[in-house]
Every structure is written in C-alpha cells, then in structure tokens.
Design a protein around this motif. Sequence first.
Motif, short mmCIF file in Angstrom:
data_model
loop_
_atom_site.label_atom_id
_atom_site.label_comp_id
_atom_site.label_asym_id
_atom_site.label_seq_id
_atom_site.Cartn_x
_atom_site.Cartn_y
_atom_site.Cartn_z
N THR A 170 0.85 -1.19 0.00
CA THR A 170 0.00 0.00 0.00
C THR A 170 0.89 1.24 0.00
O THR A 170 2.08 1.16 0.27
CB THR A 170 -0.91 0.05 1.24
OG1 THR A 170 -0.09 0.09 2.40
CG2 THR A 170 -1.85 -1.13 1.30
N ASP A 171 0.29 2.38 -0.29
CA ASP A 171 1.02 3.64 -0.28
C ASP A 171 1.00 4.20 1.13
O ASP A 171 -0.06 4.49 1.68
CB ASP A 171 0.38 4.62 -1.26
CG ASP A 171 1.16 5.91 -1.33
OD1 ASP A 171 2.40 5.86 -1.23
OD2 ASP A 171 0.54 6.97 -1.47
N ILE A 172 2.16 4.35 1.75
CA ILE A 172 2.26 4.85 3.12
C ILE A 172 3.03 6.16 3.11
O ILE A 172 4.11 6.27 2.53
CB ILE A 172 2.98 3.83 4.03
CG1 ILE A 172 2.15 2.57 4.15
CG2 ILE A 172 3.25 4.43 5.39
CD1 ILE A 172 2.79 1.50 4.98
N GLN A 173 2.47 7.16 3.77
CA GLN A 173 3.14 8.45 3.94
C GLN A 173 3.77 8.48 5.33
O GLN A 173 3.45 7.67 6.21
CB GLN A 173 2.13 9.59 3.80
CG GLN A 173 1.41 9.62 2.47
CD GLN A 173 2.37 9.83 1.32
OE1 GLN A 173 3.32 10.58 1.44
NE2 GLN A 173 2.13 9.17 0.22
N LEU A 174 4.65 9.43 5.54
CA LEU A 174 5.33 9.54 6.83
C LEU A 174 4.33 9.82 7.96
O LEU A 174 4.49 9.31 9.07
CB LEU A 174 6.38 10.66 6.76
CG LEU A 174 7.36 10.75 7.92
CD1 LEU A 174 8.13 9.44 8.07
CD2 LEU A 174 8.33 11.88 7.70
#
Length: 140
Positions: free
Chosen positions: A56-60
């Motif tokens: 999945t796309d994970i941001q900080l």
Amino acid sequence: MLDNLNWWEIGALLLLALLIFGDRLPAVITDGLRLVRNLRNMARNATGDLSRELGTDIQLEDLHPKAFIRKHLLSEEDEAAIRKPLQGVYDNLRADVSTVHDDLKDVANAADLRSGGSRSSTATSSPSAPAPRASYDDAT
C-alpha cells in the motif's frame, strides 16, 4: 520549531553559537544541515520499503499507530463496529452532562435574580428594615 522564540532570543542564540564555535560555525551549520538531509532520506527510504512490503502507499504521517491501523488495517465497517458501543456511551454521557449544565445555569440565573432583586429593594427601602434572606429551599 522556533515558534515560541522572539527575535531577541534567536539573536542571543546566534551570538552564543558564534562565541562557542567561532571560525568553525559555517562548518558546524553545514554538518547540521547534512545530518537533517540524511535523516529525511532515511525516513523516506524506510516508508518506501514499508510501502513495498505491505503493498500500500504509506506516507510519513501514516506511521502514527492510530492512523496506520485506521487507514491500512481496518475497513470502514470495522471502524464503525468498534465505535458503535462507545458511541452510545458517549452520547449518554454527553446528554447527562448537558442536562446538569442546563440545571446549573437555571439555578445560577435564579440566584442572580433573587440577589439582584433584594439589592434593589434595600436601596429603595428604609435602612432600618433588614432585607429578607433567601433560604436554600428557595434556590432549589
């Protein structure tokens, strides 16, 4: 980061840094900026690796445990199922608190009217007559 410092405090810190580091101050600033840049790159690489592993796309910002679970592990139905029992308790508590708050407002208004009315009557009446005292039963 420096939101709570005013210009005088920042100037004092810069002067202190100049006195401590002297001629090496530009080198110290360069090393500090390089350290910050390396830390950002390490965090970006770690989130990229984690994104690839989980698919999945994970941001900080998503690395906070509550945000991570809410966004990546729970569906909207699961989150609603978890919130449902607690939402009822919250609604009941909020209704009780608002009822108590309204009751206290009514009592305070009634006490203000009685004390205001007795003050105005004593000002117009003769000074020898004592003002009637409100009892506790009258306020409730």
